[in-house]
Design a protein around this motif. Structure first.
Motif, mmCIF file in Angstrom:
data_model
loop_
_atom_site.group_PDB
_atom_site.id
_atom_site.type_symbol
_atom_site.label_atom_id
_atom_site.label_comp_id
_atom_site.label_asym_id
_atom_site.label_seq_id
_atom_site.Cartn_x
_atom_site.Cartn_y
_atom_site.Cartn_z
ATOM 1 N N PHE A 219 -9.839 -67.748 29.200
ATOM 2 C CA PHE A 219 -10.270 -66.033 29.643
ATOM 3 C C PHE A 219 -11.190 -66.077 30.943
ATOM 4 O O PHE A 219 -11.377 -64.847 31.429
ATOM 5 C CB PHE A 219 -11.136 -66.234 28.539
ATOM 6 C CG PHE A 219 -12.115 -64.557 28.627
ATOM 7 C CD1 PHE A 219 -11.538 -63.486 28.073
ATOM 8 C CD2 PHE A 219 -13.043 -64.552 28.968
ATOM 9 C CE1 PHE A 219 -12.911 -61.802 28.150
ATOM 10 C CE2 PHE A 219 -14.567 -63.300 29.231
ATOM 11 C CZ PHE A 219 -13.635 -62.425 28.904
ATOM 12 N N GLY A 220 -11.632 -67.318 30.934
ATOM 13 C CA GLY A 220 -12.612 -67.010 32.530
ATOM 14 C C GLY A 220 -11.765 -67.164 33.880
ATOM 15 O O GLY A 220 -11.853 -66.680 34.715
ATOM 16 N N ILE A 221 -10.506 -68.045 33.149
ATOM 17 C CA ILE A 221 -9.265 -67.943 34.668
ATOM 18 C C ILE A 221 -8.574 -66.439 34.700
ATOM 19 O O ILE A 221 -8.072 -65.904 35.918
ATOM 20 C CB ILE A 221 -8.520 -68.448 34.695
ATOM 21 C CG1 ILE A 221 -8.570 -69.898 34.333
ATOM 22 C CG2 ILE A 221 -7.274 -68.584 35.378
ATOM 23 C CD1 ILE A 221 -7.863 -71.180 33.639
ATOM 24 N N ALA A 222 -8.507 -65.551 34.068
ATOM 25 C CA ALA A 222 -8.553 -64.042 33.747
ATOM 26 C C ALA A 222 -9.184 -62.945 34.464
ATOM 27 O O ALA A 222 -8.588 -61.949 35.298
ATOM 28 C CB ALA A 222 -7.986 -63.744 31.918
ATOM 29 N N VAL A 223 -9.749 -63.318 34.225
ATOM 30 C CA VAL A 223 -11.567 -62.685 35.122
ATOM 31 C C VAL A 223 -11.418 -63.128 36.001
ATOM 32 O O VAL A 223 -11.838 -62.289 37.080
ATOM 33 C CB VAL A 223 -12.805 -62.851 34.097
ATOM 34 C CG1 VAL A 223 -13.522 -62.079 35.245
ATOM 35 C CG2 VAL A 223 -13.372 -62.652 32.467
ATOM 36 N N VAL A 224 -11.277 -64.334 36.931
ATOM 37 C CA VAL A 224 -11.439 -64.593 38.498
ATOM 38 C C VAL A 224 -10.020 -63.803 39.201
ATOM 39 O O VAL A 224 -9.670 -62.986 40.093
ATOM 40 C CB VAL A 224 -11.078 -66.255 38.265
ATOM 41 C CG1 VAL A 224 -11.055 -66.187 39.480
ATOM 42 C CG2 VAL A 224 -12.812 -66.361 37.775
ATOM 43 N N THR A 225 -8.352 -64.070 38.025
ATOM 44 C CA THR A 225 -7.472 -63.512 38.659
ATOM 45 C C THR A 225 -7.394 -62.110 39.231
ATOM 46 O O THR A 225 -7.563 -61.206 40.001
ATOM 47 C CB THR A 225 -6.087 -63.852 38.261
ATOM 48 O OG1 THR A 225 -6.422 -63.855 37.075
ATOM 49 C CG2 THR A 225 -6.230 -64.874 38.541
ATOM 50 N N LEU A 226 -8.579 -61.317 37.976
ATOM 51 C CA LEU A 226 -8.167 -59.684 37.862
ATOM 52 C C LEU A 226 -9.141 -59.080 39.458
ATOM 53 O O LEU A 226 -9.013 -58.635 39.768
ATOM 54 C CB LEU A 226 -8.629 -58.993 36.692
ATOM 55 C CG LEU A 226 -8.464 -58.050 36.610
ATOM 56 C CD1 LEU A 226 -7.196 -57.337 36.457
ATOM 57 C CD2 LEU A 226 -9.936 -58.063 35.249
ATOM 58 N N SER A 227 -10.437 -60.355 39.084
ATOM 59 C CA SER A 227 -11.090 -59.730 40.508
ATOM 60 C C SER A 227 -10.682 -59.836 41.951
ATOM 61 O O SER A 227 -10.543 -59.279 42.153
ATOM 62 C CB SER A 227 -12.895 -60.397 40.265
ATOM 63 O OG SER A 227 -13.123 -60.744 38.844
ATOM 64 N N LEU A 228 -9.663 -61.528 41.883
ATOM 65 C CA LEU A 228 -9.185 -61.817 43.625
ATOM 66 C C LEU A 228 -7.919 -59.868 43.734
ATOM 67 O O LEU A 228 -8.007 -59.846 44.262
ATOM 68 C CB LEU A 228 -8.404 -62.683 43.411
ATOM 69 C CG LEU A 228 -9.646 -64.053 43.023
ATOM 70 C CD1 LEU A 228 -8.677 -65.719 42.772
ATOM 71 C CD2 LEU A 228 -10.363 -63.593 44.331
ATOM 72 N N SER A 229 -7.306 -59.738 42.263
ATOM 73 C CA SER A 229 -6.333 -59.009 42.424
ATOM 74 C C SER A 229 -7.296 -57.940 42.856
ATOM 75 O O SER A 229 -6.554 -57.223 44.445
ATOM 76 C CB SER A 229 -5.360 -59.262 41.694
ATOM 77 O OG SER A 229 -6.192 -58.400 40.401
#
Length: 308
Positions: A219-229
């Protein structure tokens, strides 16, 4: 996708509206939404300082109107699609999403009146009525959150596809997968507890999943990748906007052909004296970097070939 500055830059089907001086519906909806929110906030402020008096029904009406204003702002991206779309399928998609936004607005207005009902039961009702009102309100709010999350996820994925099509595909996939996972995790968190007259009861399987370390880490990784994209999309939109503005300035600054030019002579679109090969290389680089779409590349490529 900001409510106040949402532009489709770089696609033919959306550029038509700009060329024809469209966008009136977008501006009217935006202005109406902002005005409704400001008026609602002013009424609430006047009531706070006791300049005007509102009963519970009055508060319900004001908050409901305020939700309508926010709904209008949330609908702006899809209003822009309806105004400038040339492809019928995108027009239908926009209508569907506007209907979903309307459904979300109805749910949140229902939440407001459920809370007003709790207040009225506290003042005039019995303890049993208050308890049932609280349970109903919490269930409606939870349902509204879940439906809004589903809409947000699907809207994000579809809007990115409409804007970028075949460009930035890795980031589109990254954003879509991240949005789906975040939506799954939060929805599971919202359903991990059941509200009953006896209190909140946990749902074992849901609680076990969300408390798992691997699930929480992803979930934390998904938040980071969504922010980067999202940052990549924002930078791409900004570059496209700059390129579009510079192109418009160059076109407006071009002088007309000399009056002695021969009839039927083609005007070259190369203002820098570059060769056709150099222009083709630059055009290809823009496509590879995702700064223009495939449709724009094909159209400009044909223009260069025709000028040879």
């Amino acid at each position: 996708m900001g409510f106040f500055n949402f532009n489709f830059v770089g696609h033919d089907e959306f550029d038509v509206g700009a060329k024809n001086n469209e966008g009136r519906l977008y501006r009217y909806v935006q202005l109406a939404g902002i005005c409704v929110i400001i008026i609602s906030a002013a009424i609430l402020m006047f009531s706070t300082f006791r300049l005007i008096k509102l009963n519970s029904t009055g508060y319900g009406i004001v908050f409901s109107i305020c939700i309508v204003g926010f709904t209008a702002l949330a609908a702006l991206p899809w209003v822009r699609v309806i105004e400038r779309v040339k492809d019928k399928k995108f027009f239908i998609i926009a209508i569907v999403f506007l209907a979903i936004i309307g459904l979300c607005a109805v749910l949140w207005i229902t939440c407001v009146w459920q809370i007003i009902s709790i207040f009225n039961n506290v003042v005039y009702g019995e303890a049993e009525a208050v308890e049932q009102s609280v349970i109903n309100s919490l269930n409606v709010i939870r349902a509204s959150l879940i439906v809004s999350l589903q809409f947000g996820m699907v809207s994000n994925i579809v809007m990115n596809y409409i804007k970028y099509r075949k460009t930035l595909l890795p980031y589109q996939i990254m954003s879509g997968v991240s949005s789906f996972y975040i939506d799954f995790y939060i929805s599971l968190l919202l359903t991990a507890f059941t509200i009953t007259p006896h209190g909140m009861e946990s749902v074992p399987y849901a609680l076990h999943i969300i408390s798992n370390g691997w699930v929480a880490a992803f979930f934390g990784i998904a938040v980071v990748t969504l922010s980067l994209s999202g940052i990549v999309f924002w930078r791409t939109d900004r570059r496209r906007l700059i390129i579009t503005a510079n192109t418009a300035l160059e076109n407006s600054g071009k002088t007309k052909d000399d009056s002695g030019a021969a009839d039927g002579e083609k005007r070259s679109d190369d203002a820098t004296g570059e060769s056709a090969l150099e222009r083709m290389k630059k055009l290809r680089a823009l496509l590879d970097e995702g700064l223009i779409t495939q449709e724009e590349y094909d159209a400009k490529r044909n223009d260069i070939l025709n000028s040879i």
